[in-house]
Enzyme design. Sequence first.
Site, PDB file in Angstrom:
ATOM      1  N   VAL A 165       1.059  -3.744   3.796  1.00  0.00           N
ATOM      2  CA  VAL A 165       0.949  -4.945   4.532  1.00  0.00           C
ATOM      3  C   VAL A 165       2.225  -5.785   4.361  1.00  0.00           C
ATOM      4  O   VAL A 165       2.476  -6.910   5.024  1.00  0.00           O
ATOM      5  CB  VAL A 165      -0.135  -5.816   4.094  1.00  0.00           C
ATOM      6  CG1 VAL A 165      -1.348  -5.140   4.534  1.00  0.00           C
ATOM      7  CG2 VAL A 165      -0.034  -6.081   2.567  1.00  0.00           C
ATOM      8  N   LYS A 184       0.515   3.330  -3.147  1.00  0.00           N
ATOM      9  CA  LYS A 184      -0.761   4.406  -3.041  1.00  0.00           C
ATOM     10  C   LYS A 184      -0.360   5.847  -3.152  1.00  0.00           C
ATOM     11  O   LYS A 184      -0.911   6.627  -3.717  1.00  0.00           O
ATOM     12  CB  LYS A 184      -1.782   3.816  -2.220  1.00  0.00           C
ATOM     13  CG  LYS A 184      -2.546   2.468  -2.448  1.00  0.00           C
ATOM     14  CD  LYS A 184      -3.365   2.098  -1.124  1.00  0.00           C
ATOM     15  CE  LYS A 184      -4.388   1.036  -1.207  1.00  0.00           C
ATOM     16  NZ  LYS A 184      -3.576  -0.292  -0.942  1.00  0.00           N
ATOM     17  N   SER A 241       0.753  -1.273   0.018  1.00  0.00           N
ATOM     18  CA  SER A 241      -0.004  -0.141   0.045  1.00  0.00           C
ATOM     19  C   SER A 241       0.847   1.366  -0.156  1.00  0.00           C
ATOM     20  O   SER A 241       0.379   2.310  -0.157  1.00  0.00           O
ATOM     21  CB  SER A 241      -0.935  -0.077   1.234  1.00  0.00           C
ATOM     22  OG  SER A 241      -2.092  -0.556   0.780  1.00  0.00           O
ATOM     23  N   TYR A 287      -4.668   3.589   7.567  1.00  0.00           N
ATOM     24  CA  TYR A 287      -6.128   2.598   7.578  1.00  0.00           C
ATOM     25  C   TYR A 287      -6.710   3.175   8.945  1.00  0.00           C
ATOM     26  O   TYR A 287      -6.784   4.262   9.409  1.00  0.00           O
ATOM     27  CB  TYR A 287      -5.884   1.091   7.664  1.00  0.00           C
ATOM     28  CG  TYR A 287      -4.864   0.894   6.695  1.00  0.00           C
ATOM     29  CD1 TYR A 287      -4.917   1.175   5.294  1.00  0.00           C
ATOM     30  CD2 TYR A 287      -3.724   0.012   7.168  1.00  0.00           C
ATOM     31  CE1 TYR A 287      -3.887   0.733   4.537  1.00  0.00           C
ATOM     32  CE2 TYR A 287      -2.728  -0.551   6.266  1.00  0.00           C
ATOM     33  CZ  TYR A 287      -2.746  -0.202   4.909  1.00  0.00           C
ATOM     34  OH  TYR A 287      -1.736  -0.572   4.212  1.00  0.00           O
ATOM     35  N   TYR A 305      -3.147  -2.383 -10.881  1.00  0.00           N
ATOM     36  CA  TYR A 305      -2.966  -2.222  -9.234  1.00  0.00           C
ATOM     37  C   TYR A 305      -2.343  -2.979  -8.579  1.00  0.00           C
ATOM     38  O   TYR A 305      -1.480  -2.621  -7.693  1.00  0.00           O
ATOM     39  CB  TYR A 305      -4.653  -1.991  -8.502  1.00  0.00           C
ATOM     40  CG  TYR A 305      -4.460  -2.229  -7.145  1.00  0.00           C
ATOM     41  CD1 TYR A 305      -4.352  -0.924  -6.435  1.00  0.00           C
ATOM     42  CD2 TYR A 305      -4.844  -3.493  -6.593  1.00  0.00           C
ATOM     43  CE1 TYR A 305      -4.308  -1.131  -5.116  1.00  0.00           C
ATOM     44  CE2 TYR A 305      -4.824  -3.481  -5.143  1.00  0.00           C
ATOM     45  CZ  TYR A 305      -4.543  -2.371  -4.361  1.00  0.00           C
ATOM     46  OH  TYR A 305      -4.607  -2.387  -3.128  1.00  0.00           O
TER      47      TYR A 305
END
Length: 306
Positions: free
Chosen positions: A260, A68, A65, A242, A190
């Site tokens: 992660v 991102k 992530s 998150y 992605y």
Amino acid sequence: MEEKYTQILERIYSEISPLITRGKVADYIPELGKVDPNQFGMSVCTNSGHEYIIGNSQKSFSIQSISKVFTLVLAYSKLDRKLWERVGREPSGTRFDSLVLLENEEGIPRNPFINAGAIVVVDILLDLYEDPINEVLKFVRELSGNEDIFINEKVRDSELECANRNYALTYFMKSFGNIRNDVSTVIEAYTSICSIEMSCVDLARSFRLFSSNGENPWNGKRILTKSQNKRMNAIMMTCGLYNSVGDFAYRVGIPAKSGVGGGIVGVIPNEMSISTWSPCLDKTGNSLAGIKALELFTTYSEQSIY
Ligand code: GLN
């Protein structure tokens, strides 16, 4: 100064050592479940050009992530505020792969740092660039100065085999018209971008962008306007971890993004960038030892944005 940070990193390393194997390696992506849990690395890159490292700081791992942030920069630097028509910028308070808020918000994800939001950003990149995967690779290589950064295809394929939830999210958003490209194409792009491998050293160097007002400090190229850079940092602060973003602000107090794979990268604007890696995660999917290491770093160095 040099000595101060070297000593701080050594102290952190010895204090977090008992925590390294607490928590759990992400095994919902089977290939990530094979990573040796007993690893920890950390890297600090100051705006004055110094670098401090400890542990497995040069070892590449799956950034997941953290990617991102890079995809958001590419989309935001081109679209500016128009981007917010397709994705929100509020913390979600739910898991990174949650579907629950999507229906209320009519297919507009809460923010670009949860899976749904990042998937929309990749959909946008597919319209902006001929080869967005390569564009992201080029971008992280340029930011970190490391031409060897690669996509781990084993990790990508392993995730693609069990990406049912991401497919579900994407089809759901497509039903509202917020995904324009073919769903498999979006998920493949992605997932490939999530499977980029970088080290703590690469990540801290890359995040100098955000401690340097949006300018690539290595070649002077402006990537984000000062205002856009300030906003990127704000989104990391409010959405980067998150559903434990509040706890992270309380304990660590800097804008950051986790993945992660066990990596976390943060920034102290105008001062430095800091990265940590340790694969075992807490219940919210953030590196347990990594968060503690960053908490100790801001405590011992007396640095925080607050
Ligand atoms: N590729 C991962 C996924 O989509 C990224 C999740 C993460 O790092 N939180 O589930």
